[in-house]
Design an enzyme around this catalytic site. Structure first.
Site, PDB file in Angstrom:
ATOM      1  N   TYR A   1      31.312  24.807  42.807  1.00 37.04           N
ATOM      2  CA  TYR A   1      31.422  24.532  44.252  1.00 37.04           C
ATOM      3  C   TYR A   1      30.186  25.013  44.988  1.00 37.04           C
ATOM      4  O   TYR A   1      29.816  26.172  44.891  1.00 37.04           O
ATOM      5  CB  TYR A   1      32.642  25.225  44.849  1.00 37.04           C
ATOM      6  CG  TYR A   1      33.974  24.661  44.465  1.00 37.04           C
ATOM      7  CD1 TYR A   1      34.126  23.393  43.905  1.00 37.04           C
ATOM      8  CD2 TYR A   1      35.143  25.397  44.668  1.00 37.04           C
ATOM      9  CE1 TYR A   1      35.369  22.897  43.563  1.00 37.04           C
ATOM     10  CE2 TYR A   1      36.388  24.899  44.328  1.00 37.04           C
ATOM     11  CZ  TYR A   1      36.498  23.662  43.773  1.00 37.04           C
ATOM     12  OH  TYR A   1      37.735  23.174  43.441  1.00 37.04           O
TER      13      TYR A   1
ATOM     14  N   HIS B   1      38.963  22.677  34.574  1.00 37.12           N
ATOM     15  CA  HIS B   1      38.776  21.996  35.854  1.00 37.12           C
ATOM     16  C   HIS B   1      38.957  20.485  35.767  1.00 37.12           C
ATOM     17  O   HIS B   1      39.591  19.885  36.626  1.00 37.12           O
ATOM     18  CB  HIS B   1      37.383  22.331  36.392  1.00 37.12           C
ATOM     19  CG  HIS B   1      37.194  22.047  37.839  1.00 37.12           C
ATOM     20  ND1 HIS B   1      36.088  22.466  38.536  1.00 37.12           N
ATOM     21  CD2 HIS B   1      37.944  21.385  38.746  1.00 37.12           C
ATOM     22  CE1 HIS B   1      36.180  22.096  39.796  1.00 37.12           C
ATOM     23  NE2 HIS B   1      37.292  21.426  39.951  1.00 37.12           N
TER      24      HIS B   1
END
Length: 321
Positions: free
Chosen positions: A54, A135
């Protein structure tokens, strides 16, 4: 704030709202991010979500930014011991695999998982992650390898609970079966895109997976699995009725569904955002929304959803619209 147990009866206690920190350190600056984190903690929020990539797609970013900022906040507030911390592996850019993301994802091989968790622990300034996600799917690696690598992190005491994000339901079920057959810790949480409006059947998903009826049925049948939803508020889409809906939700079926949400909001003296959050947290499979906010004002609106109780008739109207 209300609380529940993550991953069935043996997981940690979490706040029923999770604060996502995806834009923190990139499109949301540090003073604003700290103010949002402080307000969430003040309201009793204990559950924070980040990832090791991120937000690597923002120009000039590397994927370090969210974890680094969150680590600074945890240290400056002495908040680590009262925080349930989630991060993820599998979607970070790996330059050795090429220059373009997401083609160069780090993946979920054993070496990649070990490297990923070491990096996250360093950036977060902690020796343990409470919830660690695979993820995105990596079908180039046998599930047995990924399951074993993740279980090893639990065995070594650096991960508490395991989760999957952006996985097909059958892959989630198969991974849990492999772990159970080997008496290994398996996935106890799953985080997918989830909101009140439903996507077009032909919507391009990319790396992301939508919560569908198959996943809801699977979660309903397994009380040791916690379902979390991201992009629950469509990046502000419910709050700006004058703007077109995001393309994936822009279809005739959304018109009636949105109209009912607006009617229920008016009856309840609430916002549509609050109705959506109440619908998610109080459904047949209670969902933990991962909030994506960029200001304290937006967070306060979400927190107020905890006081909203939809009655049976309202919920039925929402469900059947």
């Amino acid at each position: 704030m209300r609380y529940r147990t993550l991953g069935g009866g043996t997981g940690p206690t979490i706040s029923t709202l999770c604060l996502g920190t995806l834009p923190f350190g990139t499109t949301v600056d540090e003073p604003t991010a700290f103010a949002v984190l402080d307000r969430f903690a003040e309201a009793g929020g204990t559950f924070l979500d980040t990832a090791d990539n991120y937000a690597c797609w923002v120009p000039g970013a590397t994927g370090d930014e969210s974890e680094l900022l969150l680590g600074r906040w945890l240290r400056s507030r002495g908040a680590r011991d009262r925080t349930v911390l989630a991060t993820k592996a599998g979607a970070r850019p790996d330059p050795s695999r090429g220059p373009e993301w997401p083609a160069n994802l780090e993946g979920l091989g054993e070496k990649a998982v070990r490297k990923a968790v070491d990096g996250s622990l360093r950036r977060l300034g902690t020796d343990r992650v409470d919830l660690y996600y695979a993820h995105v799917e990596d079908r180039t690696v046998p599930l047995e390898e990924t399951v074993g690598a993740l279980a090893g992190l639990v065995r070594d005491g650096i991960v508490g609970v395991l989760g999957a994000s952006n996985h097909a339901t059958w892959r989630l079920a198969e991974a849990r079966h492999i772990a159970g057959a080997r008496n290994l810790p398996g996935f106890r949480a799953v985080q997918q895109r989830h909101t009140y409006l439903r996507p077009r059947y032909d919507a391009e998903s990319g790396l992301q997976r939508e919560t569908d009826e198959e996943l809801l049925d699977y979660a309903a049948a397994h009380d040791d699995l916690t379902l979390l939803g991201y992009s629950t508020l469509m990046h502000g889409g419910y709050a700006r009725p004058e703007q077109p809906l995001p393309e994936r939700y822009d279809h005739p079926g959304s018109v009636a569904r949105l109209r009912v949400a607006q009617e229920v909001a008016a009856e309840a003296g609430a916002t549509v955002n609050q109705v959506v959050l109440a619908w998610l947290t109080g459904g047949r499979v209670p969902v933990v929304p991962v909030l994506g906010v960029s200001s304290v004002t937006q967070l306060d609106e979400c927190l107020a959803a905890l006081d909203l109780r939809l009655d049976a008739a309202q919920r039925a109207r929402l469900d059947t619209a």
